[in-house]
Design a protein around this motif. Structure first.
Motif, short mmCIF file in Angstrom:
data_model
loop_
_atom_site.label_atom_id
_atom_site.label_comp_id
_atom_site.label_asym_id
_atom_site.label_seq_id
_atom_site.Cartn_x
_atom_site.Cartn_y
_atom_site.Cartn_z
N ALA A 190 -32.91 44.13 -9.42
CA ALA A 190 -32.65 44.78 -8.26
C ALA A 190 -32.24 46.18 -8.41
O ALA A 190 -32.63 47.28 -7.85
CB ALA A 190 -31.71 44.36 -7.30
N ALA A 191 -31.45 46.25 -9.62
CA ALA A 191 -30.74 47.64 -9.87
C ALA A 191 -31.90 48.33 -10.50
O ALA A 191 -32.02 49.80 -10.43
CB ALA A 191 -29.65 47.57 -10.60
N PHE A 246 -36.63 54.66 -7.88
CA PHE A 246 -37.08 55.83 -7.06
C PHE A 246 -36.41 57.17 -7.68
O PHE A 246 -37.03 58.11 -7.34
CB PHE A 246 -36.25 55.51 -5.70
N VAL A 247 -35.33 57.13 -8.43
CA VAL A 247 -34.71 58.17 -8.92
C VAL A 247 -35.57 58.64 -10.09
O VAL A 247 -35.79 59.85 -10.24
CB VAL A 247 -33.31 58.04 -9.54
N SER A 289 -36.13 54.61 -0.67
CA SER A 289 -36.08 53.17 -0.80
C SER A 289 -35.86 52.29 0.14
O SER A 289 -36.05 51.12 0.18
CB SER A 289 -34.77 53.04 -1.94
N VAL A 290 -35.12 52.75 1.34
CA VAL A 290 -34.69 52.28 2.45
C VAL A 290 -35.94 51.99 3.61
O VAL A 290 -36.23 50.90 3.84
CB VAL A 290 -33.65 53.14 3.13
N LEU A 291 -36.77 53.18 3.83
CA LEU A 291 -37.76 53.10 4.72
C LEU A 291 -38.86 52.27 4.17
O LEU A 291 -39.45 51.67 5.10
CB LEU A 291 -38.07 54.56 5.07
N LEU A 292 -38.92 52.31 2.98
CA LEU A 292 -40.08 51.41 2.22
C LEU A 292 -39.93 49.85 2.71
O LEU A 292 -40.84 49.22 2.58
CB LEU A 292 -40.13 51.59 0.88
N GLY A 352 -30.80 52.06 -4.41
CA GLY A 352 -31.58 53.36 -4.50
C GLY A 352 -30.70 54.46 -3.95
O GLY A 352 -30.81 55.55 -4.58
N LEU A 353 -30.06 54.12 -2.84
CA LEU A 353 -29.04 54.91 -2.12
C LEU A 353 -27.94 55.36 -3.23
O LEU A 353 -27.61 56.60 -3.22
CB LEU A 353 -28.55 54.47 -0.95
N GLY A 354 -27.24 54.31 -3.58
CA GLY A 354 -26.35 54.73 -4.91
C GLY A 354 -26.67 55.42 -5.85
O GLY A 354 -26.16 56.62 -6.38
#
Length: 390
Positions: free
Chosen positions: A27-28, A34-35, A104-107, A263-265
Motif C-alpha cells: 500500500a505504501a 504518485f510522487v 491518489s484520493v480522487l482516483l 499518497g497524501l502523506g
C-alpha cells in the motif's frame, strides 16, 4: 467510523505479522508511486513515460512468467483500457498540474464508476448501501471541484476523472477475465500497452521531443521509471498475488484503501504539497463513500456452508437384470474379530446458528471491484472493490 476499525480488526486477526507488514508495504509503495510519477513527468512527456514504465514492467519478466492463463481478448482489452487510456489520462492530469496527493484520493472514485458500469454492461444491481456510498463519494468529488478556477486547473481535474472512469471499465473487464495470477496478468497487460503508447507518443509528442527527453533523463527520472515498473508493478503485484493466495480477497483488498492516505502523506513530505481544507473534506467523503459502499458487499457462502441435500436424497439407480445372467448378491462384510463398530461422533451445533443438513466440506479454489477491483478468490470472499493497479 468505529465500524471500520471493528471490521478491519476482525479481518486482520488471522494474518501473520510478516504478511501484515508486506500488505502495508505494498500500500505504501502504490501510494508513493504518485510522487514518482510527478517527478518523472517533470522531464519526460506523459505518453513516453507511460510507455517506458510499462515496457520495463513487461520485459524481460514476460520471458520467465509464461502465458497469462486467460483469454487473449481480455489481455488486449485490459491492456488498452488500463495501460493506454487510464494511465495516459492520469499522467496527463499530473502533467497539467493536478497535485499528486489529491490524485491518489480522487482516483478511488473508480469504485463508483465500476458500480455504474457493472450495472449498465452486466446488469449487476447495486444494493441501497452501495448507492448511498456512491452518492457520498460523488459529494467528495464535488467538494474538491470547488477549487477549480483557482490553483486547480479544470483540464487536469477532468483528465483525472476520465482516468477513474477508464479504471472502472478495466475493473469490469478484469472481473470478467478472472485471472488466477495477478502478477502474470499485469505483465502481459503491460506488454500489450507498450507498443500503442510508443506509437501515440511519436504521433502526439513528436520524435524530437521524445529524443530530447531521453537525453535529459537523470537519476530522478530513471528512478521514477524503475519505481513504476519494477517496484510498483512487479514487486507490488507479486506480493499482492501471494497474499491473495493465503488469505481471503476481502482481507487483502482492504489494504488498497490505505493507498490514498500514503499518497497524501508522501506528497506532503516529498513535494511539500499542502492540501486545502476542501481537499481534506473531499478526501474523507470519497474514501468514506467507498468504505460505506464496501460494507454492502456480502461474501459468497464458502463451500463448507453450501447445503448438499442431493448427496442424501438421490436414490441409487435401478439396474435391470440381463437375460441369461444370474444375479450375484453382494458379499456380506464381516467385522474383524475383536473390533467393535465405532459410531460416528456427534457434532454439537454452534450456538445461535441452525444446523445445516448435509454440507460439502471446504472445496476452495483461486481463480477477480480490487484489482479492479476483479474477484480473484472464487472459493472464498469476493472482492468488494477493484483490483489495485497503481
Amino acid at each position: 467510523m468505529n465500524w471500520c476499525f471493528m471490521v478491519a480488526a476482525r479481518r486482520l486477526r488471522g494474518m501473520r505479522p510478516r504478511d501484515l507488514l508486506l500488505a502495508l508495504l505494498v500500500a505504501a509503495v502504490w501510494g508513493a508511486n504518485f510522487v514518482f510519477l510527478h517527478v518523472g513527468l517533470e522531464t519526460v512527456p506523459p505518453l513516453l513515460f507511460n510507455a517506458l514504465r510499462f515496457g520495463f514492467a513487461a520485459f524481460p519478466a514476460i520471458l520467465f512468467l509464461g502465458r497469462p492463463r486467460v483469454g487473449w481478448r481480455w489481455v488486449v482489452a485490459v491492456g488498452l483500457v488500463l495501460g493506454v487510456v487510464k494511465y495516459s489520462l492520469l499522467n496527463g492530469s499530473l502533467h497539467a498540474g493536478m497535485p499528486a496527493g489529491l490524485s491518489s484520493v480522487l482516483l478511488q472514485s473508480a469504485a463508483g464508476f465500476t458500480l455504474v458500469i457493472g450495472f449498465l454492461a452486466l446488469g449487476e444491481r447495486p444494493r441501497r448501501r452501495q448507492l448511498v456510498g456512491l452518492g457520498i463519494a460523488a459529494c467528495g468529488i464535488a467538494v474538491v471541484g470547488l477549487r477549480i478556477g483557482g490553483d486547480l486547473p479544470l483540464g487536469a481535474f477532468a483528465l483525472l476523472i476520465g482516468a477513474a472512469a477508464a479504471w472502472g471499465v478495466s475493473n469490469v473487464l478484469t472481473r470478467r477475465a478472472a485471472p488466477p495470477d495477478a502478477l502474470r496478468f499485469m505483465v502481459w497487460v503491460s506488454a500489450v500497452a507498450t507498443l500503442p503508447l510508443l506509437a501515440l507518443s511519436l504521433v502526439f509528442e513528436g520524435p524530437a521531443r521524445d529524443l530530447a527527453a531521453l537525453r535529459a533523463m537523470g537519476w530522478p527520472e530513471v528512478g521514477a521509471v524503475f519505481w513504476g515498473s519494477v517496484v510498483s508493478t512487479l514487486f507490488g503485484f507479486g506480493v499482492w498475488g501471494a497474499l491473495m493466495r493465503r488469505y481471503s480477497a476481502a482481507t487483502v483488498s482492504s489494504f488498497a484503501l490505505l493507498v490514498p492516505f500514503f499518497g497524501l502523506g508522501f506528497a506532503a513530505l516529498a513535494l511539500r504539497e499542502r492540501p486545502h481544507l476542501t481537499d481534506l473534506v473531499g478526501a474523507v467523503l470519497v474514501v468514506g463513500g467507498v468504505l460505506w459502499g464496501a460494507r454492502a458487499t456480502r461474501p459468497t457462502a464458502p463451500a463448507s456452508d453450501i447445503p448438499a441435500p442431493a448427496l442424501a436424497a438421490v436414490p441409487a439407480p435401478v439396474v435391470a437384470p440381463v437375460r441369461g445372467l444370474v444375479a450375484v448378491p453382494a458379499p456380506a462384510v464381516v467385522p474383524a474379530p475383536g473390533l467393535a463398530a465405532v459410531p460416528a461422533p456427534a457434532v454439537a451445533p454452534v450456538p445461535g446458528r441452525p444446523a445445516t443438513p448435509g454440507t460439502v466440506r471446504n472445496v476452495t479454489g483461486h481463480c477477480g471491484d480490487l484489482p479492479g477491483s476483479a474477484e480473484f478468490d472464487h472459493g472464498r470472499d469476493q472482492v468488494a472493490g477493484p483490483l489495485p493497479t497503481r
